[in-house]
Design a protein around this motif. Structure first.
Motif, short mmCIF file in Angstrom:
data_model
loop_
_atom_site.label_atom_id
_atom_site.label_comp_id
_atom_site.label_asym_id
_atom_site.label_seq_id
_atom_site.Cartn_x
_atom_site.Cartn_y
_atom_site.Cartn_z
N VAL A 288 1.03 -1.17 -0.16
CA VAL A 288 0.06 -0.13 -0.69
C VAL A 288 0.55 1.40 -0.19
CG1 VAL A 288 -2.00 1.36 1.18
CG2 VAL A 288 -1.68 -1.58 1.13
N THR A 289 0.97 2.68 -0.98
CA THR A 289 1.80 2.86 -1.23
C THR A 289 0.67 4.62 -0.99
OG1 THR A 289 3.05 1.59 -2.80
CG2 THR A 289 3.34 4.32 -2.98
N LEU A 290 1.05 5.36 -0.29
CA LEU A 290 0.38 6.97 -0.32
C LEU A 290 1.11 7.38 -1.12
CD1 LEU A 290 -1.71 8.69 0.43
CD2 LEU A 290 -0.32 9.45 2.13
N VAL A 291 1.01 8.34 -2.09
CA VAL A 291 1.13 9.21 -3.15
C VAL A 291 1.14 11.11 -2.39
CG1 VAL A 291 2.20 10.59 -5.35
CG2 VAL A 291 1.71 7.94 -4.79
N VAL A 292 1.73 11.84 -1.66
CA VAL A 292 1.86 12.92 -2.03
C VAL A 292 2.81 14.47 -2.55
CG1 VAL A 292 1.81 14.77 0.10
CG2 VAL A 292 1.09 12.46 0.65
N ALA A 293 2.38 15.39 -3.72
CA ALA A 293 3.24 15.62 -4.30
C ALA A 293 4.12 15.40 -4.81
CB ALA A 293 3.69 16.90 -3.31
N GLY A 294 3.41 13.56 -5.26
CA GLY A 294 4.49 13.03 -6.56
C GLY A 294 5.54 11.82 -5.72
N ILE A 295 5.44 12.19 -4.23
CA ILE A 295 6.18 10.95 -3.56
C ILE A 295 5.38 10.46 -3.45
CG2 ILE A 295 7.60 11.65 -2.04
CD1 ILE A 295 7.81 14.11 -1.75
N PRO A 296 5.87 9.02 -3.89
CA PRO A 296 5.02 7.76 -2.79
C PRO A 296 5.57 7.71 -1.83
CG PRO A 296 7.24 7.03 -4.62
CD PRO A 296 7.05 8.81 -4.51
N LEU A 297 4.76 7.04 -0.52
CA LEU A 297 5.19 7.11 0.40
C LEU A 297 4.99 5.84 1.12
CD1 LEU A 297 4.65 10.46 2.53
CD2 LEU A 297 6.53 9.36 1.69
N THR A 298 5.40 5.03 1.34
CA THR A 298 5.13 3.11 1.54
C THR A 298 4.34 2.70 3.06
OG1 THR A 298 6.70 2.57 0.24
CG2 THR A 298 6.04 0.93 1.73
N LEU A 299 3.35 2.84 3.06
CA LEU A 299 2.51 2.44 4.18
C LEU A 299 2.64 0.68 4.51
CD1 LEU A 299 -0.86 4.36 3.42
CD2 LEU A 299 1.39 5.27 4.09
N ARG A 300 2.29 0.15 3.37
CA ARG A 300 2.82 -1.30 3.96
C ARG A 300 3.72 -1.76 2.69
NH1 ARG A 300 -1.88 -4.26 3.46
NH2 ARG A 300 -2.29 -3.73 6.18
#
Length: 445
Positions: free
Chosen positions: A433-445
């Motif tokens: 699961v990834t959250l993309v904020v302002a073009g930056i992917p942040l790995t949640l899982r």
């Protein structure tokens, strides 16, 4: 076999923390920080164990408590963090660990293990075959050295289920006779180092992109790699182009870059398709990131759940832009019957997006005019079942709606709440699961 990549970077990782080149800047901007290359097999066997590998395992939700075998390729410190043996000695895990590798690598380990520690050292050299737990191991020569010729090796590993992988890290281009040893091996997966990118002038102990292409071609030519072999580039460094371009380059030879924390399933476990949910707000870059995740696959089915909107020029322009940046080899299906597509898929899927899918299902059941919300709930249940049973890699995009203002209408609040529950339900049955904020992917899982 279940192969978790604990790291996919070169000795200095990627980005190099002291470098400001365009490739390093791109990786840092993306938050794509690669550690030194190592892998964890079925939670019981490690391929290399550099200083960053133990902490990476914990960061990716794994424990090394069950590791019984460590296969070392050579004594370079990015592949051998021998202090891990000391840390292990502080915990009673109740079993012996076998450390297998060239004699020089084992000599570097011995000072870190006490005389009574549950450690057994097994020296090997190219040409050896042995059984390590339930795994059959063939030791292959590498074109790489630390102190002397022959003190670095590669591994041909067959698991208890009969699946077979090649761990080829580190090595430079291999001589023609090397491929005789793997003729007709039909590996399920090949993990091949690709360190130097377009710099072929930096030495013969690593692959650049031209050499990587040649080695993959030779593996295919001798039957070691087939059309179904997953070829994964590891030991990636900043001499490579930025990752988006690197994916395109590697796709030319049917390969892709590995990713830290990913799990590559081969053999019986290959049937367990990897499911990824990508969340993000409007114009966050979530769709582009989802496309990049599947960029290494030649054939992908893009499932457009938004359909067409007659007379809406702005919507048509959005759709056209999406189409233009996707490879020509991808196909597009426009439908809200996503469950049927999930069940029938033979190529990897990209579903964009769950928000428009939910809108279509609510429209279908006339929820906005007092229709049957229970039918929508049934559609969600069906979608979740199909998502879990999907036989191919699948990436779904969805809108993250939990951070916005409270909608001013009852229908808006109903949609927000339902999509929030849908996102949470899909996330619960996804490997990534990834959250993309302002073009930056942040790995949640």
């Amino acid at each position: 076999m279940d192969v978790m990549l604990l790291g996919t970077g070169a000795a200095d990782g990627w980005p190099n923390p002291f470098c400001g080149c365009a490739s390093c800047q791109d990786a840092a901007r993306r938050g794509d920080i690669r550690g030194q290359t190592a892998a964890l097999i079925d939670d019981v066997l490690m391929l290399d164990c550099g200083p960053e590998a133990p902490r990476a395992a914990v960061r990716f939700g794994r424990t090394l408590a069950d590791v019984r075998h460590i296969l070392l390729t050579h004594a370079h410190t990015d592949h051998l963090g021998a202090q891990a043996l000391l840390f292990r000695s502080w915990v009673d895990v109740g079993h012996v660990v076998e450390v297998v590798g060239p004699a020089d690598a084992l000599d570097a380990c011995r000072p870190w293990a006490g005389p009574d520690d549950p450690v057994r050292f097994v020296p090997v050299q190219a040409g050896d075959t042995l059984t390590v737990g339930g795994y059959a191991v063939r030791v292959l020569p590498a074109r790489h050295q630390v102190f002397r010729e022959g003190d670095a090796v590669l591994y041909d590993l067959t698991g208890p289920d009969g699946s077979r992988i090649l761990w080829a890290c580190d090595t430079g281009p291999l001589p023609p006779e090397w491929f005789d040893a793997v003729r007709d091996a039909r590996f399920d997966a090949v993990f091949l180092e690709e360190t130097f990118g377009d710099r072929s002038d930096l030495g013969s102990g690593h692959h650049g992109l031209p050499e990587f292409f040649d080695t993959v071609s030779a593996l295919r030519g001798c039957g070691a790699a087939t059309e179904t072999t997953e070829v994964v580039a590891v030991h990636l460094g900043h001499h490579n182009p930025p990752i988006t371009r690197l994916r395109e380059r590697l796709r030319e030879c049917g390969a892709r870059p590995g990713t830290d924390g990913e799990v590559v399933r081969v053999g019986d476990k290959a049937e367990q398709a990897h499911r990824t949910l990508v969340l993000g707000g409007v114009r966050s870059g979530k769709s582009r990131h989802a496309e990049e995740l599947l960029a290494s696959y030649r054939a992908v089915t893009y499932v457009a759940t938004g359909g067409t909107r007659a007379g809406d020029a702005e919507w048509a322009q959005r759709v056209a832009l999406h189409r233009e940046r996707r490879p020509e080899s991808w196909s597009t299906v426009e439908t809200s019957d996503v469950s049927a597509v999930l069940r029938a898929a033979t190529d990897p899927l990209l579903i964009d997006c769950l928000g428009t899918w939910l809108t279509a299902r609510m429209d279908l059941h006339d929820v906005w005019n007092g229709g049957d919300m229970g039918a929508v709930d049934a559609d969600i249940t069906e979608l979740l079942d199909a998502w879990q049973r999907c036989p191919v890699p699948v990436v779904a995009v969805s809108n993250e709606v939990g951070s916005g203002v409270v909608p001013g209408s009852a229908s808006g609040r109903l949609f927000r709440d339902t999509l929030g529950r849908l996102n949470a339900s899909v996330a619960a049955v996804s490997e990534t699961v990834t959250l993309v904020v302002a073009g930056i992917p942040l790995t949640l899982r």
